[in-house]
Design a protein around this motif. Structure first.
Motif, PDB file in Angstrom:
ATOM      1  N   LYS A   7       0.009  20.666 -17.115  1.00 49.09           N
ATOM      2  CA  LYS A   7      -1.355  20.696 -16.576  1.00 49.09           C
ATOM      3  C   LYS A   7      -2.205  21.772 -17.250  1.00 49.09           C
ATOM      4  O   LYS A   7      -3.373  21.549 -17.552  1.00 49.09           O
ATOM      5  CB  LYS A   7      -1.301  20.942 -15.067  1.00 49.09           C
ATOM      6  CG  LYS A   7      -2.634  20.908 -14.370  1.00 49.09           C
ATOM      7  CD  LYS A   7      -2.448  21.090 -12.869  1.00 49.09           C
ATOM      8  CE  LYS A   7      -3.778  21.143 -12.137  1.00 49.09           C
ATOM      9  NZ  LYS A   7      -3.603  21.402 -10.696  1.00 49.09           N
ATOM     10  N   ILE A   8      -1.617  22.948 -17.470  1.00 46.63           N
ATOM     11  CA  ILE A   8      -2.340  24.066 -18.077  1.00 46.63           C
ATOM     12  C   ILE A   8      -1.378  24.830 -18.980  1.00 46.63           C
ATOM     13  O   ILE A   8      -0.229  25.056 -18.605  1.00 46.63           O
ATOM     14  CB  ILE A   8      -2.896  25.043 -17.012  1.00 46.63           C
ATOM     15  CG1 ILE A   8      -3.830  24.329 -16.027  1.00 46.63           C
ATOM     16  CG2 ILE A   8      -3.633  26.206 -17.670  1.00 46.63           C
ATOM     17  CD1 ILE A   8      -4.199  25.187 -14.824  1.00 46.63           C
ATOM     18  N   ASP A  38       2.160  19.633 -13.145  1.00 46.36           N
ATOM     19  CA  ASP A  38       1.361  18.891 -12.169  1.00 46.36           C
ATOM     20  C   ASP A  38       1.824  19.098 -10.732  1.00 46.36           C
ATOM     21  O   ASP A  38       1.044  18.900  -9.799  1.00 46.36           O
ATOM     22  CB  ASP A  38       1.341  17.393 -12.506  1.00 46.36           C
ATOM     23  CG  ASP A  38       2.737  16.779 -12.518  1.00 46.36           C
ATOM     24  OD1 ASP A  38       3.643  17.377 -13.109  1.00 46.36           O
ATOM     25  OD2 ASP A  38       2.914  15.698 -11.937  1.00 46.36           O
ATOM     26  N   VAL A  56      -1.754  19.408 -23.124  1.00 52.50           N
ATOM     27  CA  VAL A  56      -1.906  19.143 -21.697  1.00 52.50           C
ATOM     28  C   VAL A  56      -1.864  17.630 -21.478  1.00 52.50           C
ATOM     29  O   VAL A  56      -2.406  16.855 -22.259  1.00 52.50           O
ATOM     30  CB  VAL A  56      -3.239  19.729 -21.182  1.00 52.50           C
ATOM     31  CG1 VAL A  56      -3.559  19.227 -19.791  1.00 52.50           C
ATOM     32  CG2 VAL A  56      -3.194  21.245 -21.211  1.00 52.50           C
ATOM     33  N   GLY A  57      -1.179  17.213 -20.412  1.00 55.59           N
ATOM     34  CA  GLY A  57      -1.041  15.790 -20.119  1.00 55.59           C
ATOM     35  C   GLY A  57       0.272  15.196 -20.594  1.00 55.59           C
ATOM     36  O   GLY A  57       0.586  14.042 -20.287  1.00 55.59           O
ATOM     37  N   MET A 105      -0.129  13.697  -8.873  1.00 53.74           N
ATOM     38  CA  MET A 105      -1.322  14.391  -9.342  1.00 53.74           C
ATOM     39  C   MET A 105      -2.383  14.435  -8.248  1.00 53.74           C
ATOM     40  O   MET A 105      -3.052  15.448  -8.051  1.00 53.74           O
ATOM     41  CB  MET A 105      -1.880  13.706 -10.587  1.00 53.74           C
ATOM     42  CG  MET A 105      -1.186  14.095 -11.872  1.00 53.74           C
ATOM     43  SD  MET A 105      -1.390  15.844 -12.298  1.00 53.74           S
ATOM     44  CE  MET A 105      -3.157  15.926 -12.610  1.00 53.74           C
ATOM     45  N   THR A 108      -1.752  17.161  -5.799  1.00 48.52           N
ATOM     46  CA  THR A 108      -2.210  18.439  -6.339  1.00 48.52           C
ATOM     47  C   THR A 108      -3.726  18.555  -6.234  1.00 48.52           C
ATOM     48  O   THR A 108      -4.270  19.610  -5.867  1.00 48.52           O
ATOM     49  CB  THR A 108      -1.774  18.581  -7.810  1.00 48.52           C
ATOM     50  OG1 THR A 108      -0.344  18.545  -7.886  1.00 48.52           O
ATOM     51  CG2 THR A 108      -2.276  19.877  -8.423  1.00 48.52           C
ATOM     52  N   SER A 154      -4.623   7.967 -15.964  1.00 44.52           N
ATOM     53  CA  SER A 154      -4.613   9.417 -16.199  1.00 44.52           C
ATOM     54  C   SER A 154      -6.031   9.937 -16.410  1.00 44.52           C
ATOM     55  O   SER A 154      -6.369  11.029 -15.939  1.00 44.52           O
ATOM     56  CB  SER A 154      -3.714   9.784 -17.377  1.00 44.52           C
ATOM     57  OG  SER A 154      -4.217   9.271 -18.591  1.00 44.52           O
ATOM     58  N   TYR A 158      -7.635  12.880 -13.965  1.00 45.69           N
ATOM     59  CA  TYR A 158      -8.135  14.114 -14.567  1.00 45.69           C
ATOM     60  C   TYR A 158      -9.623  14.294 -14.273  1.00 45.69           C
ATOM     61  O   TYR A 158     -10.101  15.428 -14.136  1.00 45.69           O
ATOM     62  CB  TYR A 158      -7.859  14.155 -16.077  1.00 45.69           C
ATOM     63  CG  TYR A 158      -6.433  14.515 -16.398  1.00 45.69           C
ATOM     64  CD1 TYR A 158      -5.856  15.671 -15.873  1.00 45.69           C
ATOM     65  CD2 TYR A 158      -5.641  13.692 -17.196  1.00 45.69           C
ATOM     66  CE1 TYR A 158      -4.533  15.997 -16.143  1.00 45.69           C
ATOM     67  CE2 TYR A 158      -4.317  14.014 -17.464  1.00 45.69           C
ATOM     68  CZ  TYR A 158      -3.768  15.166 -16.944  1.00 45.69           C
ATOM     69  OH  TYR A 158      -2.462  15.482 -17.205  1.00 45.69           O
ATOM     70  N   GLN A 161      -9.670  15.700 -10.841  1.00 44.57           N
ATOM     71  CA  GLN A 161      -9.290  17.113 -10.888  1.00 44.57           C
ATOM     72  C   GLN A 161     -10.477  17.962 -11.319  1.00 44.57           C
ATOM     73  O   GLN A 161     -10.751  19.009 -10.724  1.00 44.57           O
ATOM     74  CB  GLN A 161      -8.133  17.308 -11.860  1.00 44.57           C
ATOM     75  CG  GLN A 161      -7.682  18.753 -12.005  1.00 44.57           C
ATOM     76  CD  GLN A 161      -6.550  18.902 -12.999  1.00 44.57           C
ATOM     77  OE1 GLN A 161      -5.660  18.060 -13.078  1.00 44.57           O
ATOM     78  NE2 GLN A 161      -6.573  19.959 -13.778  1.00 44.57           N
TER      79      GLN A 161
END
Length: 200
Positions: A7-8, A38, A56-57, A105, A108, A154, A158, A161
């Motif tokens: 994720k980061i 995630d 990322v991903g 996801m 989260t 995805s 995202y 998010q």
């Protein structure tokens, strides 16, 4: 061995420079990174590359050990290589796998919504309920046999998010879940125009 989506990833900085050390097994320099997955797992990891080699991903497997200071040491990070195996086998686009990752996801994202809105959930089920609302939006009007299934879904989660990460910007007026979804749709618009990709 755990599995998750990166994720980061950010460099570990010490006195304004990226943390480095010599790997005692290879004798090569390693560069330090902070990594978050995630499911919320976070910790320190290293790479021989000054820029972390996995974007990322990426779906990966990894191992976690707890360090003396209480932090997590993330090791053996490896990309999961999913291959197409035909209509009856699992693949990169396997609908069940894609939807499980998507719901995770969205859990989260739901937790982040409660955090950023400053409204704590009353129960864990409140988080699951909001995750279900977001997940329903993510998978709506996407066919299981779409060859771009994973990529479409995805991009959607995202965008969600990003929308909930913008909640603290009070001027944007993003508070309720309907506003989060509306904002996510706005974030998706420029993606649809890049290379005339498949509809998201």
């Amino acid at each position: 061995m755990a599995q998750g989506i990166i994720k980061i990833v950010t460099p570990q900085m010490q006195n304004g420079v990226q943390r480095t050390w010599v790997n005692k097994f290879t004798g090569k320099p390693n560069y330090g990174f902070n990594i978050v997955f995630d499911d919320g797992t976070a910790g320190s990891c290293g790479s021989e590359k000054v820029n972390y080699p996995l974007p990322v991903g990426t779906l990966v497997t990894y191992e976690v050990t707890v360090m003396a200071n209480g932090g997590n040491n993330i090791t053996k990070v490896k990309k999961v290589e999913l291959v197409e195996t035909g209509t009856n086998g699992k693949s990169y686009n396997d609908p069940d796998t894609v939807k499980r990752i998507s719901f995770s996801m969205c859990q989260t994202i739901a937790r982040l919504h409660f955090t950023n809105a400053g409204i704590p959930p009353r129960t864990i089920e409140d988080v699951n309920t909001l995750a279900g609302v977001y997940h329903e939006w993510v998978v709506t009007n996407v066919q299981d046999n779409d060859p771009h299934l994973r990529d479409i879904i995805s991009r959607r989660y995202y965008a969600l998010q990003l929308a909930v990460e913008c909640i603290p910007f009070s001027g944007l007026g993003i508070i309720r879940r309907e506003q989060v979804i509306e904002s996510a749709e706005t974030f998706l618009k420029p993606l649809k125009e890049i290379g005339h990709a498949a509809q998201v």
